[in-house]
Design a protein around this motif. Structure first.
Motif, PDB file in Angstrom:
ATOM      1  N   GLU A 504       0.783  -1.673   0.221  1.00 49.00           N
ATOM      2  CA  GLU A 504      -0.197  -0.139   0.392  1.00 49.00           C
ATOM      3  C   GLU A 504       1.018   1.155  -0.223  1.00 49.00           C
ATOM      4  N   ALA A 505       2.111   1.228   1.106  1.00 47.27           N
ATOM      5  CA  ALA A 505       2.684   2.528   0.842  1.00 47.27           C
ATOM      6  C   ALA A 505       3.845   2.971  -0.341  1.00 47.27           C
ATOM      7  N   GLY A 506       3.382   1.564  -1.520  1.00 45.34           N
ATOM      8  CA  GLY A 506       5.193   2.261  -2.384  1.00 45.34           C
ATOM      9  C   GLY A 506       6.307   1.296  -1.429  1.00 45.34           C
ATOM     10  N   LEU A 507       6.120   0.562  -1.071  1.00 41.73           N
ATOM     11  CA  LEU A 507       7.637   0.210  -0.231  1.00 41.73           C
ATOM     12  C   LEU A 507       7.852  -1.431  -0.087  1.00 41.73           C
ATOM     13  N   THR A 508       8.046  -1.439  -1.411  1.00 45.40           N
ATOM     14  CA  THR A 508       8.686  -3.637  -1.022  1.00 45.40           C
ATOM     15  C   THR A 508       9.464  -3.224  -1.159  1.00 45.40           C
ATOM     16  N   ASP A 509      10.218  -2.106  -1.610  1.00 45.29           N
ATOM     17  CA  ASP A 509      12.110  -2.752  -1.909  1.00 45.29           C
ATOM     18  C   ASP A 509      12.642  -1.802  -0.571  1.00 45.29           C
ATOM     19  N   PRO A 510      13.495  -3.066  -0.483  1.00 44.18           N
ATOM     20  CA  PRO A 510      14.133  -2.073   1.049  1.00 44.18           C
ATOM     21  C   PRO A 510      15.876  -1.387   0.001  1.00 44.18           C
ATOM     22  N   ARG A 511      15.994  -2.063  -0.780  1.00 42.91           N
ATOM     23  CA  ARG A 511      16.787  -1.054  -1.256  1.00 42.91           C
ATOM     24  C   ARG A 511      17.113   0.026  -1.826  1.00 42.91           C
ATOM     25  N   ALA A 512      15.187   0.288  -2.341  1.00 43.04           N
ATOM     26  CA  ALA A 512      14.860   1.067  -3.341  1.00 43.04           C
ATOM     27  C   ALA A 512      15.651   3.190  -2.666  1.00 43.04           C
ATOM     28  N   ARG A 550      20.807  -7.199  -0.475  1.00 45.61           N
ATOM     29  CA  ARG A 550      20.693  -7.286  -2.447  1.00 45.61           C
ATOM     30  C   ARG A 550      20.701  -8.913  -2.917  1.00 45.61           C
ATOM     31  N   ASP A 551      20.873  -9.418  -2.867  1.00 50.85           N
ATOM     32  CA  ASP A 551      20.444 -10.571  -3.640  1.00 50.85           C
ATOM     33  C   ASP A 551      19.288 -11.266  -3.248  1.00 50.85           C
ATOM     34  N   ASP A 552      18.534 -10.939  -1.665  1.00 52.55           N
ATOM     35  CA  ASP A 552      17.104 -11.050  -1.641  1.00 52.55           C
ATOM     36  C   ASP A 552      16.322 -11.021  -0.847  1.00 52.55           C
ATOM     37  N   PRO A 553      15.976  -9.000  -1.119  1.00 54.44           N
ATOM     38  CA  PRO A 553      15.185  -8.802  -0.147  1.00 54.44           C
ATOM     39  C   PRO A 553      14.372  -9.277   0.151  1.00 54.44           C
ATOM     40  N   GLU A 554      13.414 -10.050  -0.794  1.00 56.38           N
ATOM     41  CA  GLU A 554      11.833 -10.781   0.150  1.00 56.38           C
ATOM     42  C   GLU A 554      12.792 -11.373   1.852  1.00 56.38           C
ATOM     43  N   ARG A 555      13.205 -12.091   1.763  1.00 56.74           N
ATOM     44  CA  ARG A 555      14.165 -12.935   2.336  1.00 56.74           C
ATOM     45  C   ARG A 555      14.426 -11.792   3.507  1.00 56.74           C
ATOM     46  N   TYR A 556      15.631 -11.632   2.809  1.00 59.53           N
ATOM     47  CA  TYR A 556      15.552 -10.260   3.939  1.00 59.53           C
ATOM     48  C   TYR A 556      14.716  -9.357   4.961  1.00 59.53           C
ATOM     49  N   LEU A 557      13.725  -9.033   4.725  1.00 56.64           N
ATOM     50  CA  LEU A 557      12.264  -8.820   5.226  1.00 56.64           C
ATOM     51  C   LEU A 557      11.518  -8.895   5.947  1.00 56.64           C
ATOM     52  N   TRP A 588       9.522   1.132  22.591  1.00 51.81           N
ATOM     53  CA  TRP A 588       9.483   1.889  21.947  1.00 51.81           C
ATOM     54  C   TRP A 588       9.099   1.217  20.366  1.00 51.81           C
ATOM     55  N   LEU A 589       7.753   1.909  20.110  1.00 50.16           N
ATOM     56  CA  LEU A 589       7.304   2.769  20.164  1.00 50.16           C
ATOM     57  C   LEU A 589       6.086   2.287  19.692  1.00 50.16           C
ATOM     58  N   TRP A 590       4.846   2.443  19.981  1.00 45.14           N
ATOM     59  CA  TRP A 590       3.524   1.547  20.054  1.00 45.14           C
ATOM     60  C   TRP A 590       2.838   1.743  18.724  1.00 45.14           C
ATOM     61  N   ARG A 591       2.982   2.336  17.883  1.00 47.56           N
ATOM     62  CA  ARG A 591       2.480   2.889  16.366  1.00 47.56           C
ATOM     63  C   ARG A 591       3.244   3.584  16.004  1.00 47.56           C
ATOM     64  N   ASP A 592       3.803   2.877  14.799  1.00 50.01           N
ATOM     65  CA  ASP A 592       5.036   4.182  13.481  1.00 50.01           C
ATOM     66  C   ASP A 592       3.801   5.566  13.462  1.00 50.01           C
ATOM     67  N   LEU A 593       5.070   5.702  12.743  1.00 53.57           N
ATOM     68  CA  LEU A 593       3.867   7.792  12.547  1.00 53.57           C
ATOM     69  C   LEU A 593       4.631   8.012  11.394  1.00 53.57           C
ATOM     70  N   ALA A 594       4.810   7.242  10.138  1.00 57.23           N
ATOM     71  CA  ALA A 594       4.574   7.387   8.928  1.00 57.23           C
ATOM     72  C   ALA A 594       4.366   6.189   8.426  1.00 57.23           C
ATOM     73  N   PRO A 595       4.313   5.606   7.201  1.00 51.99           N
ATOM     74  CA  PRO A 595       4.702   4.608   6.382  1.00 51.99           C
ATOM     75  C   PRO A 595       6.101   4.400   6.452  1.00 51.99           C
ATOM     76  N   GLY A 596       6.470   2.581   6.407  1.00 50.46           N
ATOM     77  CA  GLY A 596       7.711   2.340   6.317  1.00 50.46           C
ATOM     78  C   GLY A 596       8.399   1.416   7.414  1.00 50.46           C
ATOM     79  N   ALA A 597       9.939   1.035   7.633  1.00 52.69           N
ATOM     80  CA  ALA A 597       9.946   0.525   9.182  1.00 52.69           C
ATOM     81  C   ALA A 597       9.921   1.400  10.063  1.00 52.69           C
ATOM     82  N   GLY A 598       9.257   1.828  10.329  1.00 53.58           N
ATOM     83  CA  GLY A 598       9.715   2.786  12.413  1.00 53.58           C
ATOM     84  C   GLY A 598       9.385   2.199  13.113  1.00 53.58           C
TER      85      GLY A 598
END
Length: 809
Positions: A504-512, A550-557, A588-598
């Motif tokens: 939903e946030a358009g953040l599927t690739d941790p390399r981007a 770098r090689d397997d971002p889905e496995r990394y996440l 720390w912390l209850w809920r993210d303040l923005a989309p992403g890995a908060g």
């Protein structure tokens, strides 16, 4: 003191808003020539109104502190009324028909003004540029924190949200973010002061109120009992009602959070004064030895999280915004939420819900990191009024239990090398203690968070912000070695949301490049909290996180989600064992303040992350734990925090990864209410077995220890796992299977594996979630997971981090 006002009505408007250059309009008459007003809900913020109007970008928030923002509406009526403004962010002028009624310089002070109405009138609120005010010359503090800029914020009574680069988006809080109300004079009781206490098991309800139009005796009623209040002065009534045997208020994990309706009657008129709870909160040891709380005389291990607002754009304060998030906190077994000094005071519905749900509240003053000018008479007077308003507003709230002098003020100065005479926040502490003694003597005062030791952040005294396991990348053993007494902050990671939220946030690739924008960091640090998470991925699973990214971002996440879940459970398993000196931990912390890995254990969309599921397991009121005691073997701990006796069966099984049993023991247990028991592996087995692989008598006989606690009916109550030789996450065939079953009008998922399954996770195709996620399965074990929030017949995929299978259902 003004706690409740039974006659207040919300001034709903309609309101409209416009953003102008600073100083463009000296008064509301200048607005007549302007075009571009938009509808503006009140309570609400300018940012929220812009978002509703489609003139807002979450990616590039509109700067507002550099502008003036005007709100206006029409108010009609006749006679004398009181207008009340519950929260004005931040520099605000109130105008009626072109006449300036008041100026407010605090976001945190409610303001009242009398008006004489005679028909229709124009009401305008001018929110002046905070940036211009902060830019004028100010006296500098003795230190400048890295947390927020500019340094002149030390003089402003506004939230630090939006000023903390690396923590949250730069969203400017401007507008009447809390209700605007009106009330007439007379006809109803006002200035209502309710206080509750418990004396030798008897609830005491004391009340004072003003009611000039009572016209006769005023009767106080609660819990089916009543008393007549004495008229101590013309129109002023006081009295107390003793309630022997009244049902007490408890945290939801320890009992029922009972609330009791309160009303007064005068003649044939009844007035609802809300609900109150009766409870005691006491400290079990001196603060210097570590904060430790008892509710109604029963020790409570305080666990939960540091709270974040439901939406930093609109800053909503209604029940509908709070309820889903607080419901998740209860479901996770949390007993406490801390509203820290970097946030803002939440609205009354937040506290009402905490009262109803049985969640303890730690409330900080909105002070954080800065050297605040408490020696300035104007600042001091504003802070004193702020404290008084807070305590008066929450005077009948049983969930409020701790008030703190702010966040990291002492720590900031101490870490910069100042001596105790400088870093000790004595003035604020004295101010707070005096106000609490007068208004809420049932509360516990914490000078600052952290505070209490030789240094304010010493882990073995007072309260600490513990990031040994976490930001400082210490091994799990540090959670015991540090002798943490009470962690009012802990375990911060860049927690990865579930795939649906990332999509939903358009953040599927941790390399981007966009990914880094959602990762929190401390300003000025050369590392971020993703690096902290990656450290534990490497330590737990023996992989190179950077290469995997770098090689397997889905496995990394996937391994990132699994790792934080492991760390959360491991730390709280250590702290909750009966012999631990730790009396609380707030993540720390209850809920993210923005989309992403908060930092949040819940993402910005309100969906639980892997950390939430881990905490849900770690916080169970009926709990089974394993601790590695080295040469003394494994210790099994069973905790029953509830008020009910527990009859259960405890089983401890040692197997290899394929499920071959090396040793096994089972024992029936009966625990009384609030009782715990600890049993060594030797006591359970009745013989020697190298349960911790400490003796090194050749290869380990087992790869897994599994502790399982079941009820009389065989239902799983709790379980724990121990990996003496580490966690092998190498994917292989593990016999993972899943089947959807109909259950109670809904659906459940039956998951099983023939071999040990590490960090089993369920991903639904659409909305909804499973009752547990990111959990382990022992060889041959099965779990039945309730599915909630789904539409129609759900589908999805089940995986384990050490399994090569991706099982569809």
């Amino acid at each position: 003191m003004a706690l409740l006002r039974t006659a207040d009505r919300t001034l709903d408007g309609p309101w409209e808003m416009i953003v102008t250059a600073p100083g463009a309009c000296a008064g509301p008459e200048g607005l007549e020539s302007l075009i571009g007003f938009i509808p503006a809900p009140v309570p609400g913020t300018a940012a929220g109104a812009l978002r509703t109007a489609g003139r807002w970008s979450d990616g590039e928030p509109t700067p507002l502190h550099g502008s003036d923002v005007w709100y206006r509406t029409t108010i009609a009526g006749r006679g004398r009324e009181i207008l009340r403004f519950e929260g004005l962010a931040t520099l605000c002028e109130v105008w009626l028909d072109g006449t300036l009624l008041l100026s407010s310089r605090s976001m945190f002070l409610a303001r009242e003004v009398p008006v004489d109405l005679d028909g229709s009138h124009s009401l305008a609120l001018a929110f002046r540029s905070l940036a211009q005010d902060l830019a004028r010359p100010h006296k500098r503090g003795r230190w400048r924190p890295q947390l927020a800029t500019p340094g002149s914020l030390r003089h402003a009574r506004t939230t630090l949200l939006g000023f903390m680069s690396g923590w949250c988006p730069n969203v400017d809080a401007v507008g009447p973010y809390r209700p605007v109300t009106r009330r007439g004079e007379g006809g109803c009781p006002t200035d209502i002061d309710l206080r509750t206490s418990v004396e030798d098991g008897t609830g005491i309800l004391a009340v004072r109120l003003t009611f000039p139009d009572a016209g006769g005796p005023v009767v106080l009623r609660c819990d089916g009992r009543e008393t007549t209040l004495a008229e101590t002065a013309p129109g002023r009534f006081e009295g107390r009602l003793a309630l022997p045997g009244v049902a007490l208020w408890w945290p939801h994990t320890h009992g029922e959070p009972r609330l009791h309706a309160v009303a007064v009657a005068a003649g044939d008129r009844d007035f609802d004064l809300g609900r109150v709870g009766f409870r005691t909160v006491t400290m079990l040891r001196p603060f210097a030895d570590g904060l430790s709380l008892a509710v109604n005389g029963v020790p409570v291990f305080c666990r939960g999280a540091c709270w974040t607002p439901p939406d930093i754009v609109g800053l909503p304060g209604d029940r509908e915004s709070y309820a889903p998030l607080l419901g998740l906190a209860v479901e996770a077994g949390m007993t406490m939420l801390r509203v820290g000094g970097t946030m803002l005071y939440e609205a009354r519905p937040f506290h009402d819900l905490c009262d109803e749900l049985g969640l303890l509240v730690w409330q900080d003053l909105m002070l954080a990191n800065f050297d605040y000018p408490v020696d300035d008479p104007a600042f001091r007077a504003a802070l004193e009024a702020e404290i008084a308003g807070l305590l008066d507003r929450l005077q009948a709230s049983p969930s409020l239990c701790v008030v703190g002098g702010g966040s990291e003020v002492e720590q900031q100065a101490a870490m910069l090398g100042f001596p105790e005479s400088i870093w000790r926040a004595q003035a604020v502490e004295a101010m707070l203690r005096e106000a609490v003694a007068e208004r809420r003597p049932d509360l516990v005062v914490v000078p600052n968070s952290p505070s209490g030791g030789d240094l304010p952040f010493s882990t073995n005294a007072g309260v600490t912000h513990y990031y040994g396991v976490g930001a400082y990348c210490r091994p799990f053993e540090d959670a015991r070695r540090a002798e943490v007494r009470f962690a009012s902050e802990c375990l911060a990671f860049a927690n990865v949301p579930e795939p649906v939220s990332l999509t939903e946030a358009g953040l599927t690739d941790p390399r981007a490049p966009a990914w880094a924008g959602g990762v929190p960091r401390d300003r000025g640090a050369d590392w971020d909290f993703e690096g902290v998470r990656d450290h534990y991925v490497g330590a737990l699973y023996g992989v190179d996180p950077e290469a995997l990214r770098r090689d397997d971002p889905e496995r990394y996440l996937t391994l990132g989600r699994a790792a934080v879940a492991e760390v959360m459970e491991a730390a709280f398993s250590e702290w909750r064992r009966p012999a631990s000196v730790t009396a609380g931990g707030l993540v720390w912390l209850w809920r993210d303040l923005a989309p992403g890995a908060g930092w949040g254990v819940v993402d910005v969309a309100g969906r639980p992350k892997s950390a939430w599921y881990a905490l849900r397991r770690a916080f169970r009121p009926v709990q089974a734990l394993l601790s590695d005691e080295g040469l003394n073997g494994l210790h099994a701990h069973v905790l029953n925090e509830t008020g009910r006796p527990l009859d259960a069966t405890l089983a401890l099984t040692f197997t290899d990864a394929a499920g071959k049993v090396a040793a096994k023991a089972e024992r029936a247990l009966s625990l009384g209410p609030r009782e715990t028991v600890t049993l060594s592996s030797a006591a359970l087995l009745g013989r020697f077995f190298d349960a911790t692989v400490a003796y090194r008598f050749g290869p380990a006989a087992h790869a897994l220890a599994h502790l399982r606690l079941t009820g009389r009916d065989g239902a799983l109550l709790a379980e724990a796992f121990h990996f003496p030789s580490g966690r092998d996450a190498t994917p292989r065939e593990i016999g993972l299977c899943a089947a959807l079953v109909e259950e109670g009008g809904g659906f459940a998922l039956r998951v099983a594996a023939t071999r040990h399954a590490l960090a089993v996770h369920v991903a639904l195709d659409g909305e909804g979630r499973s009752s547990d996620n990111w959990f382990h399965l022992a060889p041959g074990a099965e779990r039945r997971l309730a599915l909630t929030g789904t539409k129609g017949r759900p589908g999805g995929t089940v995986r384990a981090v050490n399994g090569s299978e991706a099982v569809r259902f």
